[in-house]
Write an enzyme that holds these catalytic residues in place. Structure first.
Site, PDB file in Angstrom:
ATOM      1  N   LYS A  84       0.860  -1.186   0.000  1.00  0.00           N
ATOM      2  CA  LYS A  84       0.000   0.000   0.000  1.00  0.00           C
ATOM      3  C   LYS A  84       0.894   1.233   0.000  1.00  0.00           C
ATOM      4  CE  LYS A  84      -4.513   0.133   2.062  1.00  0.00           C
ATOM      5  NZ  LYS A  84      -5.226   0.324   3.312  1.00  0.00           N
TER       6      LYS A  84
HETATM    7  C1  E4P Z   1      -8.391   1.200   3.031  1.00  0.00           C
HETATM    8  O1  E4P Z   1      -7.692   0.341   2.545  1.00  0.00           O
HETATM    9  C2  E4P Z   1      -8.320   1.710   4.392  1.00  0.00           C
HETATM   10  O2  E4P Z   1      -7.680   0.749   5.216  1.00  0.00           O
HETATM   11  C3  E4P Z   1      -9.656   1.915   5.039  1.00  0.00           C
HETATM   12  O3  E4P Z   1     -10.709   1.553   4.182  1.00  0.00           O
HETATM   13  C4  E4P Z   1      -9.820   3.245   5.705  1.00  0.00           C
HETATM   14  O4  E4P Z   1     -11.094   3.320   6.261  1.00  0.00           O
HETATM   15  P1  E4P Z   1     -11.538   4.388   7.386  1.00  0.00           P
HETATM   16  O5  E4P Z   1     -11.854   5.655   6.701  1.00  0.00           O
HETATM   17  O6  E4P Z   1     -12.740   3.760   8.015  1.00  0.00           O
HETATM   18  O7  E4P Z   1     -10.365   4.498   8.332  1.00  0.00           O
END
Ligand code: E4P
Length: 215
Positions: A84
């Protein structure tokens, strides 16, 4: 649309894996931090063992060189690790370097069509628009997912869209309707997908009727 689980919690992943409907996992530094006392690499080793599909692990460096170094270490954990990369100028520099090494990437913290286009052009395997966080600031997260899916298709770009920051079952349905390739969902929302009051009522009635027949 494929379903990924958005968590670093092994109990949640172990439970969700039993249903055979989860094909990947996404984590982020905040989710990893919730797993107190556990080592980052150790957690990833266990997740990649439970889920044979793509498991996203995020880098924390802010330079392309630093990200590259972190990414190559993380990618060595198992071959289903996806790196990521945050949607920054340094992040976008790093994506083609990793692609050249055959390392898959998920460009995260995407909030606009232009950001998604840059990530796709850099050779990202996945791009993650954050639906819930856009909704939080008065924008329409699902419309962004729709636009990205359409534009990537229009220009024959093979990057897959992961609808991220999913907050409730409606987001999952809407992501599917607009053609998102994947939705990554928290465990709580995953469990909500199973439920409908009419199913519960129907089952109760079937059981009552059956018991009455046996009397
Ligand atoms: C995406 O890969 C992120 O880990 C995640 O969806 C972030 O979500 P949030 O806005 O609930 O923290």
């Amino acid at each position: 649309m494929e379903l990924f689980l958005d968590t670093a919690n092994l109990t949640e992943i172990r439970d969700a894996a039993q249903y055979g409907v989860i094909s990947g996992v996404t984590t982020n530094p905040s989710l990893i931090a919730q797993e107190k006392g556990r080592d980052f690499h150790e957690i990833l080793q266990e997740i990649t063992q439970l889920i044979p599909g793509p498991v996203s692990a995020e880098v924390l460096s802010t330079t392309a060189a630093g990200m590259y170094q972190e990414a190559t270490k993380l990618a060595g954990i198992r071959d289903n690790i996806v790196i990521k990369i945050p949607m920054t100028r340094e992040g976008i520099k790093c994506v083609p370097l990793l692609a050249k090494e055959g390392i898959k990437t998920n460009v995260t913290l995407v909030f606009s069509l232009n950001q998604a286009l840059l990530a796709a052009r850099a050779g990202a395997t996945y791009v993650s628009p954050f639906v819930g966080r856009l909704d939080d600031v008065g924008h329409d997260g699902i419309s962004l997912v729709r636009e990205i899916v359409e534009v990537l298709r229009l220009h024959n770009l093979s990057t897959k869209v992961i609808a991220a920051s999913i907050r409730h079952p409606m987001h999952v349905m809407e992501a599917a309707r607009v053609g998102s390739h994947i939705a990554t969902i928290p465990y709580k929302v995953f469990l909500q997908l199973f439920e409908h009051p009419m199913t519960a009522l129907g089952l109760e009635k079937f059981q009552k009727d059956w018991e009455a027949k046996l009397k």
